[in-house]
Scaffold this motif. Sequence first.
Motif, mmCIF file in Angstrom:
data_model
loop_
_atom_site.group_PDB
_atom_site.id
_atom_site.type_symbol
_atom_site.label_atom_id
_atom_site.label_comp_id
_atom_site.label_asym_id
_atom_site.label_seq_id
_atom_site.Cartn_x
_atom_site.Cartn_y
_atom_site.Cartn_z
ATOM 1 N N MET A 185 0.834 -1.200 0.000
ATOM 2 C CA MET A 185 0.000 0.000 0.000
ATOM 3 C C MET A 185 0.872 1.256 0.000
ATOM 4 S SD MET A 185 -3.035 -1.126 2.669
ATOM 5 C CE MET A 185 -4.231 0.055 2.024
ATOM 6 N N THR A 186 0.496 2.218 -0.861
ATOM 7 C CA THR A 186 1.198 3.501 -0.945
ATOM 8 C C THR A 186 0.179 4.628 -0.880
ATOM 9 O OG1 THR A 186 2.899 2.514 -2.363
ATOM 10 C CG2 THR A 186 2.778 4.924 -2.299
ATOM 11 N N PHE A 187 0.486 5.629 -0.058
ATOM 12 C CA PHE A 187 -0.373 6.812 0.065
ATOM 13 C C PHE A 187 0.289 7.955 -0.690
ATOM 14 C CE2 PHE A 187 -2.175 10.528 2.340
ATOM 15 C CZ PHE A 187 -3.523 10.210 2.250
ATOM 16 N N VAL A 188 -0.430 8.532 -1.651
ATOM 17 C CA VAL A 188 0.084 9.605 -2.500
ATOM 18 C C VAL A 188 -0.734 10.863 -2.238
ATOM 19 C CG1 VAL A 188 0.415 10.369 -4.886
ATOM 20 C CG2 VAL A 188 0.853 7.983 -4.267
ATOM 21 N N THR A 189 -0.077 11.946 -1.837
ATOM 22 C CA THR A 189 -0.827 13.147 -1.472
ATOM 23 C C THR A 189 -0.095 14.417 -1.893
ATOM 24 O OG1 THR A 189 -1.799 14.398 0.366
ATOM 25 C CG2 THR A 189 0.184 13.116 0.860
ATOM 26 N N SER A 190 -0.871 15.417 -2.236
ATOM 27 C CA SER A 190 -0.311 16.728 -2.577
ATOM 28 C C SER A 190 0.107 17.515 -1.341
ATOM 29 C CB SER A 190 -1.345 17.534 -3.369
ATOM 30 O OG SER A 190 -2.583 17.594 -2.679
ATOM 31 N N GLU A 191 -0.240 17.036 -0.154
ATOM 32 C CA GLU A 191 0.132 17.722 1.080
ATOM 33 C C GLU A 191 1.658 17.812 1.215
ATOM 34 O OE1 GLU A 191 -2.547 16.033 4.513
ATOM 35 O OE2 GLU A 191 -2.287 14.550 2.906
ATOM 36 N N PRO A 192 2.173 18.881 1.835
ATOM 37 C CA PRO A 192 3.626 18.982 2.040
ATOM 38 C C PRO A 192 4.153 17.993 3.066
ATOM 39 C CG PRO A 192 2.506 20.836 3.069
ATOM 40 C CD PRO A 192 1.481 20.107 2.259
ATOM 41 N N TYR A 193 3.287 17.518 3.935
ATOM 42 C CA TYR A 193 3.664 16.473 4.884
ATOM 43 C C TYR A 193 2.423 15.690 5.287
ATOM 44 C CZ TYR A 193 2.103 19.955 8.379
ATOM 45 O OH TYR A 193 1.381 20.886 9.096
ATOM 46 N N ILE A 194 2.620 14.479 5.747
ATOM 47 C CA ILE A 194 1.508 13.650 6.196
ATOM 48 C C ILE A 194 0.827 14.343 7.381
ATOM 49 C CG2 ILE A 194 0.922 11.464 7.343
ATOM 50 C CD1 ILE A 194 1.473 11.204 4.342
ATOM 51 N N GLY A 195 -0.512 14.411 7.317
ATOM 52 C CA GLY A 195 -1.267 15.033 8.397
ATOM 53 C C GLY A 195 -1.446 16.526 8.261
ATOM 54 N N HIS A 196 -1.025 17.107 7.147
ATOM 55 C CA HIS A 196 -1.247 18.545 6.901
ATOM 56 C C HIS A 196 -2.736 18.830 6.801
ATOM 57 C CE1 HIS A 196 -1.605 22.225 4.434
ATOM 58 N NE2 HIS A 196 -0.410 22.567 4.910
ATOM 59 N N LEU A 197 -3.462 18.014 6.026
ATOM 60 C CA LEU A 197 -4.928 18.043 5.916
ATOM 61 C C LEU A 197 -5.471 19.321 5.297
ATOM 62 C CD1 LEU A 197 -5.757 16.600 9.469
ATOM 63 C CD2 LEU A 197 -5.764 15.345 7.299
ATOM 64 N N GLY A 198 -4.607 20.118 4.666
ATOM 65 C CA GLY A 198 -5.051 21.407 4.144
ATOM 66 C C GLY A 198 -5.172 22.459 5.219
ATOM 67 N N LEU A 199 -4.764 22.109 6.455
ATOM 68 C CA LEU A 199 -4.925 22.992 7.613
ATOM 69 C C LEU A 199 -3.603 23.273 8.316
ATOM 70 C CD1 LEU A 199 -8.077 21.248 9.126
ATOM 71 C CD2 LEU A 199 -8.027 23.431 7.918
ATOM 72 N N ASP A 200 -2.484 22.888 7.688
ATOM 73 C CA ASP A 200 -1.172 22.949 8.322
ATOM 74 C C ASP A 200 -1.156 22.136 9.612
ATOM 75 O OD1 ASP A 200 1.479 23.547 8.494
ATOM 76 O OD2 ASP A 200 1.223 25.593 9.237
ATOM 77 N N GLY A 201 -1.875 21.016 9.581
ATOM 78 C CA GLY A 201 -1.947 20.109 10.732
ATOM 79 C C GLY A 201 -2.858 20.630 11.821
ATOM 80 N N VAL A 202 -3.310 19.701 12.655
ATOM 81 C CA VAL A 202 -4.105 20.043 13.845
ATOM 82 C C VAL A 202 -3.548 19.215 14.994
ATOM 83 C CG1 VAL A 202 -6.369 20.141 14.918
ATOM 84 C CG2 VAL A 202 -6.166 20.456 12.440
ATOM 85 N N GLY A 203 -3.065 19.883 16.043
ATOM 86 C CA GLY A 203 -2.390 19.149 17.086
ATOM 87 C C GLY A 203 -1.222 18.388 16.480
ATOM 88 N N ASP A 204 -1.103 17.110 16.816
ATOM 89 C CA ASP A 204 -0.006 16.298 16.270
ATOM 90 C C ASP A 204 -0.523 15.335 15.207
ATOM 91 O OD1 ASP A 204 2.591 15.348 15.939
ATOM 92 O OD2 ASP A 204 2.353 13.809 17.475
#
Length: 428
Positions: A185-204
């Motif tokens: 399994m591979t996760f491909v995302t336009s986010e700059p990092y995992i967990g960015h979520l379009g919100l610059d992350g929330v908590g950790d």
Amino acid sequence: MAEVVVIGAGLSGTLMAYELLPQLGKDDRLSVISQGALYHFVPSNPWVAVGWRRRDEIEIDLEKVMKRKNIRLLVQGAKRVYPTENRVELGDGTSVGYDYLVVATGPELAFDEIPGLGPQGHTQSVCHVDHASHAREAFDRLAANPGPVVIGAVQGASCFGPAYEFLFILETELRRRKLRDQVPMTFVTSEPYIGHLGLDGVGDTKGLLESEMRAKHVKWITNARVNAVEAGKMLVEELAEDGSVRKTHELPFAYSMMLPAFRGVEAVRGIDGLTNPRGFVVVDKHQRNPAFPNIFAVGVCVAIPPIGATAVPVGVPKTGFMIESMVTATAMNIGALLKGREPTTQPTWNAICLADFGDSGVAFLAQPQIPPRNVNWSAKGEWVHYAKVAFEKYFLRKMRRGESEPFYERFVLDKLNIAKIKEVRTGT
């Protein structure tokens, strides 16, 4: 007598209609324009895609509910809005006039922007129940003939939570079937990092989601730009922070689900003063369009600028709780106008999210959704999965009754009381 019209009957449009009713006078009329009479609970689509739900379990016949509440439901769909004429052209060529209009259409799914993307191409989607049903058929084929899986969200996407949810829900189901060892399994995302979520992350969320992926043996590619999808192969460029191509990937897959970018729907796209270049409706702090002050907008169709510059375009999500705040503010502001007063209510734009991972999950609370925040909290646990299941049942029961209330706020804050959980965990 005032004619109030809502375009769209998804989450934002249906809630908008329910919350508008108490604001109307006895001679005012409320109409909802919809593509068909069936509402489906979008957050359950990942479950439909792996067979954990049937589509009829998450659908509601709006015709019965709207009729009971004395709301006129027009199922022809909206073809075009004419703001200078205060009318909406319907799909059958007829028109509906309005004194106040609320655009709650949700987005158009821009699969066509990447060759081979989407259900008409080579990847699956969980954006609509039709797509999720199609994805279930593809999953059955994967189970019969296991192979590599690619899940994620393409450039310009603004809704990342369902991609993470589906990744882990699919992983859970594969483990239950004793097939996980046969499916890289591979996760491909336009986010700059995992967990960015379009919100610059929330908590950790970065640490929580990366940890979950490592524990589940999921590889990932961030800052990803998908150039094309061919049968069984995805062509991806991984960009550096300066936008240059850092690495190219040819990812083989037997199954892929990729969330597309969104744009505004054709009914409003390209109307000068109403929408931005991408077709999303421009609103002020009262959810009101500055150029056409009798038009409001709520939900995913609202224009919100990105959090900040990223190597690959990343949009801002509109979560359920955020949408509810838009809906409540808009209902109160239209109510004020109907009574001869100016709008004063502003939405909170807070975010509460329960992301189900099949046998666990991640919850986060962002107040407000756009940083900097007063509350910036996230947590992981099995309780999130059960909370998501309980919320689905709670929400559908309330919607079938036609009850108007802030569902996410009442359920999450009153029943789960995430704010109190945070106090206990941090001692603040």
